[in-house]
Design a protein around this motif. Structure first.
Motif, PDB file in Angstrom:
ATOM      1  N   ASP A   1       3.284   1.740  -2.034  1.00 20.06           N
ATOM      2  CA  ASP A   1       3.274   2.017  -3.351  1.00 20.06           C
ATOM      3  C   ASP A   1       2.064   2.676  -3.962  1.00 20.06           C
ATOM      4  N   ARG A   2       1.136   3.037  -3.634  1.00 18.84           N
ATOM      5  CA  ARG A   2      -0.054   3.427  -4.242  1.00 18.84           C
ATOM      6  C   ARG A   2       0.155   4.844  -4.775  1.00 18.84           C
ATOM      7  N   ARG A   3      -0.229   5.058  -5.859  1.00 17.99           N
ATOM      8  CA  ARG A   3      -0.039   6.311  -6.572  1.00 17.99           C
ATOM      9  C   ARG A   3      -1.031   6.444  -7.754  1.00 17.99           C
TER      10      ARG A   3
ATOM     11  N   LEU B   1      -2.773   3.081  -9.127  1.00 21.36           N
ATOM     12  CA  LEU B   1      -2.278   2.046  -8.298  1.00 21.36           C
ATOM     13  C   LEU B   1      -3.056   1.984  -7.003  1.00 21.36           C
ATOM     14  N   VAL B   2      -3.810   1.088  -6.463  1.00 22.59           N
ATOM     15  CA  VAL B   2      -4.539   1.208  -5.201  1.00 22.59           C
ATOM     16  C   VAL B   2      -4.609  -0.363  -4.712  1.00 22.59           C
ATOM     17  N   GLY B   3      -5.248  -0.135  -3.552  1.00 17.59           N
ATOM     18  CA  GLY B   3      -5.459  -1.559  -3.038  1.00 17.59           C
ATOM     19  C   GLY B   3      -6.601  -2.441  -3.759  1.00 17.59           C
TER      20      GLY B   3
ATOM     21  N   LEU C   1       0.998  -1.218  -0.174  1.00 21.45           N
ATOM     22  CA  LEU C   1      -0.057  -0.151   0.054  1.00 21.45           C
ATOM     23  C   LEU C   1       0.912   1.237   0.059  1.00 21.45           C
TER      24      LEU C   1
END
Length: 498
Positions: free
Chosen positions: A208-210, A226-228, A206
């Motif tokens: 690295d979410r972006r 990029l999310v869960g 998480l």
């Protein structure tokens, strides 16, 4: 005597190795391409004559040989990627700069973004120091750079003491797997080896979410998110459900409806008035367009700052949006270059900031695409060293590239065409492209300059005067609606500068 000499000569000749005529150009020209290919395929990639292999005429090969040639060239490419990884690892190891400026040097040399160069350096370092089996497979042509990258990225997520066992597991079958198959194998191996719980790994992921921004063709852009997994599935499911609420006669596809709903939800949910200022202005888009284009006297492309060229029709549509704010910029009528704005003080005026943002659009580093609103105004020649606060001494630089000149040996200068030339600490130089050039008299001139017909610059100025009632720098920005925009119109030389 002669008999003795002949016998000795025969014995000596017997010990002389037979020359390999296969490498001789005349021999190569005489031997069929299929035979040369078959011979080279028996050699490891490091021993193959790469240049001759690439020069084989595929038309002279059978269908089966062409498949073999494609495979051989891929193996050569893999071998070269391994050699490059070793060099990158050495470059990384030799970098003693505080900011790690080897990534900028690689970025300029390979013409890739700094983040890509940073990842390449890290990958090379990991392959050489921690993944020797993976590097050997790559050098042998058995796996591709994408395979090696996947193994490397998975290894980054593991504890160092588990990397050896992980590599041993995934390299057993890596040469026989596609990238997607290897991804599944690598995930299974990592899950089996990592003592951390699945939730702990998820928490690390998480981080690295972006959300990204990537220009696409034909005036489009991609926003990779990029999310869960749960949140991503919920967003997509709700967009799909909402898309079914439109009437049956709505001609849009389901994908189009989902995209439109996402745009409306984000822009309505983040009202411009509630957001902080960046570069002295509320977040907005900035479009630079020529006066003649707005007046439909020509169809020169406009420029969306942070993206690139857009069609004249798109620019006119944005110009008609009442939420937009007009700001004038002065251009040279003959060259199309934006003219100067200067000041004697250190801090630039808002007008100068707007000008530099419109001219440059992105960070001054040649391979960096950080948009203007995320950059800092910079004096190319420092103000304390006599540098003026003016357009020629001005540039935009993201935070990292603003710092990379401080005591590092890196420097840059502005050239006569407006471009910037950077010099690194090794003396290598790289020039970027000059700033955007807008349409000028030279582009559209027809007949004598004294002609003031409907398409002349003077007529443009007259019609533009009435058009500016829509908005002007002297008037405050209008209250923004859902789609705030900022329209910048390069004016002709008859307009007052500021």
């Amino acid at each position: 005597m002669f008999d003795t000499l002949d016998a000795e000569l025969v014995d000596w000749l017997a010990d002389v190795p037979e020359p390999d005529w296969s490498e001789h150009p005349v021999y190569s020209a005489m031997v069929p391409a299929s035979e040369r290919l078959a011979r080279w395929m028996t050699l490891p990639p490091a021993a193959r004559p790469t240049g001759e292999l690439a020069s084989l005429d595929p038309r002279a090969l059978s269908a089966a040989d062409r498949i073999d040639l494609v495979a051989a060239l891929q193996e050569q490419k893999n071998w070269i990627d391994a050699a490059q990884a070793r060099v990158l690892a050495e470059i990384d190891a030799a970098d003693t700069s505080r900011l790690g400026l080897s990534q900028e040097a690689v970025s300029l040399a390979l013409k890739v973004p700094p983040r890509t160069a940073q990842r390449m350096l890290k990958t090379g370092r990991t392959l050489v120091r921690e993944l020797p089996k993976t590097l050997a497979l790559l050098a042998g042509g058995e796996i591709s750079e994408r395979h090696a990258q996947l193994i490397t990225e998975t290894a980054w997520r593991l504890d160092p003491e588990l990397v050896d066992e992980f590599e041993a597991r995934v390299t057993e079958r890596a040469a026989d797997q596609t990238v997607s198959q290897l991804r599944q194998s690598a995930s299974r191996a990592a899950l089996a080896l990592d003592p951390a719980t699945a939730q702990q790994r998820h928490v690390r992921a998480l981080a690295d979410r972006r959300v990204g921004f990537q220009p696409a063709e034909d005036g489009m852009a991609e926003l990779p998110v990029l999310v869960g997994a749960v949140e991503g599935q919920l967003i997509f499911t709700r967009l799909t459900a909402a898309a079914t609420l439109f009437p049956a006669e709505d001609a849009r596809t389901m994908d189009q409806k989902r995209a439109d709903l996402l745009v409306d939800a984000v822009l309505a949910g983040l009202p411009q008035q509630a957001l902080p200022e960046l570069q002295g202005r509320r977040p907005s888009i900035q479009v630079v367009v020529g006066a003649d284009t707005l007046l439909q006297l020509d169809d020169q492309p406009a420029h969306l700052v942070g993206y690139g060229p857009i069609t004249a029709e798109t620019a006119r549509r944005l110009a008609a949006d009442e939420s937009g704010t007009w700001r004038r910029l002065l251009t040279d009528p003959d060259t199309g270059q934006l003219l100067d704005i200067s000041a004697d003080r250190y801090r630039p005026s808002q007008r100068l900031r707007d000008y530099v943002s419109a001219r440059d659009g992105v960070c001054a580093f040649p391979t960096c695409n950080q948009p203007a609103y995320r950059c800092e105004y910079e004096h190319i020649t420092p103000y304390r060293q006599g540098g003026r606060t003016c357009r020629r001494n001005a540039a935009l630089a993201c935070r990292r590239h603003n710092l990379c000149k401080a005591g590092t040996g890196w420097r840059y200068r502005r050239n006569s065409d407006g471009s910037l030339t950077w010099t690194d600490d090794t003396g290598h130089q790289r020039a970027g492209h000059p700033p955007q050039r807008w349409s000028s008299r030279r582009d559209t001139r027809s007949g004598d300059d004294s002609c003031h017909g409907a398409g002349s610059p003077r007529a443009s100025r007259d019609r533009l005067s009435s058009l500016r009632a829509v908005g002007d720098d002297s008037s405050p920005p209008r209250a923004s609606r859902d789609h705030p925009s900022s329209m910048t119109c390069p004016a002709y030389d008859g307009d007052p500068p500021f």
